[in-house]
Scaffold this motif. Structure first.
Motif, PDB file in Angstrom:
ATOM      1  N   GLU A  51      27.586  15.340 -10.769  1.00 46.31           N
ATOM      2  CA  GLU A  51      26.479  14.408 -10.597  1.00 46.31           C
ATOM      3  C   GLU A  51      25.237  14.930 -11.312  1.00 46.31           C
ATOM      4  N   ARG A  52      24.241  14.078 -11.406  1.00 50.44           N
ATOM      5  CA  ARG A  52      22.932  14.470 -11.908  1.00 50.44           C
ATOM      6  C   ARG A  52      21.899  14.001 -10.895  1.00 50.44           C
ATOM      7  N   PRO A  53      20.659  14.453 -10.993  1.00 50.07           N
ATOM      8  CA  PRO A  53      19.651  14.034 -10.016  1.00 50.07           C
ATOM      9  C   PRO A  53      19.449  12.519 -10.024  1.00 50.07           C
ATOM     10  N   PHE A  54      19.051  11.973  -8.868  1.00 49.06           N
ATOM     11  CA  PHE A  54      18.636  10.573  -8.851  1.00 49.06           C
ATOM     12  C   PHE A  54      17.247  10.488  -8.241  1.00 49.06           C
ATOM     13  N   TYR A  55      16.556   9.415  -8.594  1.00 53.45           N
ATOM     14  CA  TYR A  55      15.130   9.307  -8.280  1.00 53.45           C
ATOM     15  C   TYR A  55      14.804   7.936  -7.697  1.00 53.45           C
ATOM     16  N   PHE A  56      13.728   7.899  -6.960  1.00 59.08           N
ATOM     17  CA  PHE A  56      13.094   6.630  -6.605  1.00 59.08           C
ATOM     18  C   PHE A  56      11.593   6.829  -6.766  1.00 59.08           C
ATOM     19  N   THR A  57      10.873   5.740  -6.767  1.00 56.75           N
ATOM     20  CA  THR A  57       9.420   5.814  -6.930  1.00 56.75           C
ATOM     21  C   THR A  57       8.738   5.144  -5.749  1.00 56.75           C
ATOM     22  N   LYS A  58       7.474   5.480  -5.568  1.00 53.86           N
ATOM     23  CA  LYS A  58       6.631   4.792  -4.601  1.00 53.86           C
ATOM     24  C   LYS A  58       5.344   4.363  -5.307  1.00 53.86           C
ATOM     25  N   SER A  59       4.720   3.352  -4.744  1.00 53.91           N
ATOM     26  CA  SER A  59       3.440   2.921  -5.283  1.00 53.91           C
ATOM     27  C   SER A  59       2.417   4.044  -5.118  1.00 53.91           C
ATOM     28  N   PRO A  60       1.628   4.328  -6.138  1.00 52.33           N
ATOM     29  CA  PRO A  60       0.575   5.343  -5.967  1.00 52.33           C
ATOM     30  C   PRO A  60      -0.354   5.034  -4.800  1.00 52.33           C
ATOM     31  N   GLN A  61      -0.469   3.748  -4.457  1.00 48.56           N
ATOM     32  CA  GLN A  61      -1.347   3.361  -3.346  1.00 48.56           C
ATOM     33  C   GLN A  61      -0.854   3.848  -1.992  1.00 48.56           C
ATOM     34  N   THR A  62       0.378   4.392  -1.923  1.00 46.70           N
ATOM     35  CA  THR A  62       0.868   4.975  -0.671  1.00 46.70           C
ATOM     36  C   THR A  62       0.328   6.382  -0.446  1.00 46.70           C
ATOM     37  N   LEU A  63      -0.415   6.913  -1.421  1.00 44.23           N
ATOM     38  CA  LEU A  63      -0.902   8.290  -1.349  1.00 44.23           C
ATOM     39  C   LEU A  63      -1.925   8.463  -0.232  1.00 44.23           C
ATOM     40  N   VAL A  64      -1.756   9.543   0.537  1.00 46.97           N
ATOM     41  CA  VAL A  64      -2.667   9.908   1.622  1.00 46.97           C
ATOM     42  C   VAL A  64      -2.881  11.414   1.550  1.00 46.97           C
ATOM     43  N   GLU A  65      -4.115  11.854   1.780  1.00 41.73           N
ATOM     44  CA  GLU A  65      -4.387  13.287   1.782  1.00 41.73           C
ATOM     45  C   GLU A  65      -3.995  13.926   3.103  1.00 41.73           C
ATOM     46  N   SER A  66      -3.581  15.166   3.016  1.00 40.16           N
ATOM     47  CA  SER A  66      -3.291  15.965   4.203  1.00 40.16           C
ATOM     48  C   SER A  66      -4.451  15.913   5.181  1.00 40.16           C
ATOM     49  N   GLY A  67      -4.110  15.915   6.472  1.00 35.48           N
ATOM     50  CA  GLY A  67      -5.127  15.884   7.518  1.00 35.48           C
ATOM     51  C   GLY A  67      -5.421  14.506   8.047  1.00 35.48           C
ATOM     52  N   ALA A  68      -4.846  13.497   7.434  1.00 37.05           N
ATOM     53  CA  ALA A  68      -5.125  12.121   7.820  1.00 37.05           C
ATOM     54  C   ALA A  68      -4.375  11.730   9.098  1.00 37.05           C
ATOM     55  N   THR A  69      -4.805  10.628   9.684  1.00 33.49           N
ATOM     56  CA  THR A  69      -4.061   9.946  10.739  1.00 33.49           C
ATOM     57  C   THR A  69      -3.576   8.625  10.154  1.00 33.49           C
ATOM     58  N   VAL A  70      -2.274   8.384  10.222  1.00 36.41           N
ATOM     59  CA  VAL A  70      -1.715   7.156   9.661  1.00 36.41           C
ATOM     60  C   VAL A  70      -1.088   6.333  10.778  1.00 36.41           C
ATOM     61  N   ALA A  71      -1.158   5.031  10.641  1.00 34.75           N
ATOM     62  CA  ALA A  71      -0.591   4.137  11.639  1.00 34.75           C
ATOM     63  C   ALA A  71       0.934   4.184  11.599  1.00 34.75           C
ATOM     64  N   TYR A  72       1.547   4.135  12.760  1.00 33.74           N
ATOM     65  CA  TYR A  72       3.009   3.987  12.808  1.00 33.74           C
ATOM     66  C   TYR A  72       3.347   2.652  12.144  1.00 33.74           C
ATOM     67  N   PRO A  73       4.247   2.661  11.155  1.00 32.26           N
ATOM     68  CA  PRO A  73       4.442   1.450  10.341  1.00 32.26           C
ATOM     69  C   PRO A  73       5.190   0.344  11.079  1.00 32.26           C
ATOM     70  N   SER A  74       5.017  -0.851  10.584  1.00 34.58           N
ATOM     71  CA  SER A  74       5.655  -2.016  11.180  1.00 34.58           C
ATOM     72  C   SER A  74       7.143  -2.081  10.839  1.00 34.58           C
ATOM     73  N   GLU A  75       7.879  -2.840  11.633  1.00 39.11           N
ATOM     74  CA  GLU A  75       9.280  -3.179  11.385  1.00 39.11           C
ATOM     75  C   GLU A  75      10.214  -1.970  11.346  1.00 39.11           C
ATOM     76  N   THR A  76       9.897  -0.918  12.098  1.00 40.56           N
ATOM     77  CA  THR A  76      10.789   0.225  12.207  1.00 40.56           C
ATOM     78  C   THR A  76      10.730   0.792  13.610  1.00 40.56           C
ATOM     79  N   THR A  77      11.842   1.398  14.013  1.00 33.97           N
ATOM     80  CA  THR A  77      11.874   2.166  15.262  1.00 33.97           C
ATOM     81  C   THR A  77      12.386   3.577  14.989  1.00 33.97           C
ATOM     82  N   ASN A  78      12.396   3.967  13.701  1.00 32.76           N
ATOM     83  CA  ASN A  78      12.955   5.268  13.331  1.00 32.76           C
ATOM     84  C   ASN A  78      12.193   5.815  12.121  1.00 32.76           C
ATOM     85  N   PHE A  79      10.962   6.261  12.366  1.00 31.30           N
ATOM     86  CA  PHE A  79      10.051   6.731  11.318  1.00 31.30           C
ATOM     87  C   PHE A  79      10.218   8.238  11.163  1.00 31.30           C
TER      88      PHE A  79
END
Length: 233
Positions: A51-79
Motif C-alpha cells: 500500500e501507499r499512504p492515503f489522505y483526506f483534507t479539511k477546510s482551513p476554516q476548521t482550524l482552532v488554536e490550542s487552549g480553545a473551548t469548542v462546542a460538541y458538534p451536531s448530529e453525532t453521539t461519538n465524538f
C-alpha cells in the motif's frame, strides 16, 4: 480596490514560538492510518509493502488554536480525539525526492483531529466520502508552531489524556510512513506550498469525549496542546 458583497474571511494563522509574526495557514492535509496499532483498532490493518499512504483534507476554516473551548458538534453521539504530529511546510515543492524532503520542512506542532466517528464509519462502510465525519467545524486543533527548518523528526514520545487520564501513548518512530516518505508521496499529487499543514496520523487509543471533558497532549521536543469540549451547539 476590489469590492465584495460581504467581508471575506479573515486570514488564518498560528503563533510561532519565540516570534511576534504569525504563520499564515494554507491547506490542511491528513494522513489516514499511519500507526499500525491504530489501523488495527479501526479494523483496517496496513501492509506497507502493498500500500501507499492515503489522505483526506479539511477546510482551513476548521482550524482552532490550542487552549480553545469548542462546542460538541451536531448530529453525532461519538465524538473522538486523535492526537497527531503536525508537519508545517515552509517551502514550495512538487515531486520532491525523499532525499530532499527536509528542504520543505519549516517546523512542527501538536494537533488534534477531532472526528464524528459514528458518521465517519458509516460513510466508510458504504464507500462514501468521510466529509461529514472529518470536516467538522472547529475540529482541527493546532498548538503553537516550533520552527525547525530542515529538521526531519524521527522519534519523540506522543501522549494524550482526557481529564488527566491517559488515553493515547506512542512514539513518532512508529509512524508507518515517516516524514520524508509523506512529503515525497504527497508532493506527487499536490504542489506543496508554505503554510500547508500535514497531520501525520494518530496512534492507538482514540476514544470518545463528552461536554465538559478537558483534553491535554504533548509531543517531546515539539510542545503541548489542550482543548475543552463545550456544550452542544
Amino acid at each position: 480596490m476590489t469590492k465584495y458583497l460581504w467581508n471575506p474571511p479573515a486570514p488564518l494563522s498560528l503563533p510561532v514560538r519565540g516570534q511576534a509574526a504569525r504563520l499564515p495557514v494554507n491547506r490542511l492535509f491528513f494522513v489516514g492510518r499511519n500507526y499500525h496499532a491504530h489501523a488495527v483498532e479501526m479494523g483496517k490493518p496496513v501492509d506497507k509493502s502493498a500500500e501507499r499512504p492515503f489522505y483526506f483534507t479539511k477546510s482551513p476554516q476548521t482550524l482552532v488554536e490550542s487552549g480553545a473551548t469548542v462546542a460538541y458538534p451536531s448530529e453525532t453521539t461519538n465524538f473522538h480525539h486523535e492526537m497527531e504530529l503536525v508537519l508545517v511546510i515552509g517551502q514550495a515543492g512538487f515531486r520532491v525526492p525523499q532525499e530532499r524532503a527536509h528542504e520543505l520542512v519549516y517546523g512542527y506542532a501538536c494537533g488534534l483531529d477531532m472526528t464524528r466517528r459514528d458518521l465517519q464509519l458509516a460513510a466508510r462502510d458504504k464507500g462514501r466520502p468521510w466529509d461529514l465525519g472529518k470536516d467538522v467545524e472547529q475540529s482541527s486543533v493546532v498548538s503553537e508552531v516550533i520552527a525547525m527548518p530542515g529538521v526531519v523528526l524521527e522519534q519523540g514520545a506522543l501522549a494524550l489524556a482526557v481529564n488527566g487520564q491517559p488515553r493515547q501513548q506512542s512514539d513518532l518512530s512508529k509512524l508507518i510512513w515517516n516524514i520524508r516518505e509523506l512529503i515525497a508521496d504527497l508532493s506527487l499529487f499536490y504542489h506543496l506550498q508554505p503554510g500547508d499543514l500535514i497531520f501525520t496520523g494518530t496512534p492507538e487509543g482514540v476514544g470518545a469525549v463528552v461536554p465538559g471533558d478537558r483534553i491535554s497532549g504533548h509531543i517531546d521536543g515539539v510542545g503541548e496542546i489542550s482543548l475543552t469540549v463545550g456544550p452542544a451547539a
